[in-house]
Write a protein that holds these residues in place. Structure first.
Motif, mmCIF file in Angstrom:
data_model
loop_
_atom_site.group_PDB
_atom_site.id
_atom_site.type_symbol
_atom_site.label_atom_id
_atom_site.label_comp_id
_atom_site.label_asym_id
_atom_site.label_seq_id
_atom_site.Cartn_x
_atom_site.Cartn_y
_atom_site.Cartn_z
ATOM 1 N N UNK A 74 0.664 -1.111 -0.161
ATOM 2 C CA UNK A 74 -0.078 -0.139 -0.082
ATOM 3 C C UNK A 74 1.097 1.229 0.062
ATOM 4 N N UNK A 75 0.306 2.285 -0.500
ATOM 5 C CA UNK A 75 1.021 3.638 -0.499
ATOM 6 C C UNK A 75 1.247 3.947 1.003
ATOM 7 N N UNK A 76 2.459 4.265 1.314
ATOM 8 C CA UNK A 76 2.727 4.549 2.621
ATOM 9 C C UNK A 76 1.942 5.754 3.208
ATOM 10 N N UNK A 77 1.278 5.781 4.574
ATOM 11 C CA UNK A 77 0.606 6.993 5.045
ATOM 12 C C UNK A 77 1.645 8.160 5.464
ATOM 13 N N UNK A 78 2.849 7.854 5.679
ATOM 14 C CA UNK A 78 3.759 8.672 6.229
ATOM 15 C C UNK A 78 5.085 8.779 5.253
ATOM 16 N N UNK A 79 5.040 9.732 4.628
ATOM 17 C CA UNK A 79 6.450 10.002 3.844
ATOM 18 C C UNK A 79 7.463 10.573 4.638
ATOM 19 N N UNK A 80 8.490 9.632 4.749
ATOM 20 C CA UNK A 80 9.834 10.161 5.829
ATOM 21 C C UNK A 80 10.954 10.466 4.488
ATOM 22 N N UNK A 81 11.707 11.492 4.824
ATOM 23 C CA UNK A 81 12.771 12.023 4.238
ATOM 24 C C UNK A 81 13.773 12.192 5.063
#
Length: 242
Positions: A74-81
């Motif tokens: 699934x597309x991640x609910x939290x984008x971590x950069x």
């Protein structure tokens, strides 16, 4: 379906026959001693894991018949950069490997005043290729079907200035506040300095770009430890660890 996970850079679809690259052949055929008809699992970063069956197995080459999609991320609910100032030796490899396992979306190697690593030209190109392989290998091991983006290195001030994540944090005790005081973000950017830390001028520069301070307890953590501890906390607080 059992079988080792293998990365392919080719587009994948059911019923397709693809040739495996040299690295995959070396691992599957020469190391694992797999043969005609053996089952493997394939991914190429599109978010899916595919069934596969080895065919045309030879000493120096092999192909695979692509089967059905076994599962999809699934597309991640939290984008971590992660903006990580380049560290010495294999520490950068370790950070990229473990950050990938922890669900990082983007990694940008950074330069700063106290960075002790100097790379450019062909050496930098080779290092970028190596880092990409580290991330792919971590995806193979951890079951991730989406490969994090590893961006070209840049100066930390440029990365900080251009970043527009919902929450932007710098591993430094300046102007910090508890994570529970932040609204649930969809994206978090973490800025991590070199072994010698950021200078006070650099800290002020990051703060002026919208970054707030973050500390992780009373102990001083190595640069590679700090990044991974923070990412774990973010996943627990806002991501898929909860």
């Amino acid at each position: 379906m059992s079988g080792p996970r293998t990365y392919s850079s080719s587009p994948l679809s059911s019923g397709q026959r693809i040739d495996l690259d040299d690295q995959a052949v070396a691992h599957l055929i020469r190391v694992l001693r797999m043969g005609e008809g053996d089952a493997i699992r394939l991914f190429n970063g599109d978010g899916h894991e595919y069934a596969g069956q080895l065919c045309d197995v030879q000493k120096k080459g092999a192909a695979v018949m692509v089967g059905e999609i076994l599962r999809s991320d699934a597309e991640t609910a939290l984008i971590l950069q992660l903006g990580q100032v380049v560290s010495k030796g294999d520490r950068m490899d370790f950070t990229i490997q473990k950050a990938t396992e922890l669900g990082i979306s983007d990694i940008t190697p950074l330069w700063s005043e106290r960075c002790e690593v100097r790379l450019k030209g062909e050496r930098l190109d080779k290092k970028m290729e190596h880092w990409q392989k580290v991330a792919i290998s971590a995806c193979e091991q951890s079951g991730r079907n989406r490969i994090p983006t590893i961006h070209a290195p840049q100066h930390f001030a440029d990365w900080a200035k251009d970043n527009n994540a919902d929450v932007r944090l710098l591993l430094h005790p300046h102007r910090q506040k508890p994570l529970r005081d932040y609204a649930q973000p969809t994206s978090v950017a973490l800025l991590v300095g070199p072994e010698g830390g950021f200078s006070e001028q650099e800290v002020e520069m990051a703060m002026s770009s919208g970054f707030a301070g973050l500390t992780l307890g009373p102990r001083i953590l190595r640069t590679e430890t700090a990044a991974l501890a923070a990412l774990s906390v973010f996943q627990f607080q806002w991501g898929d660890f909860s």
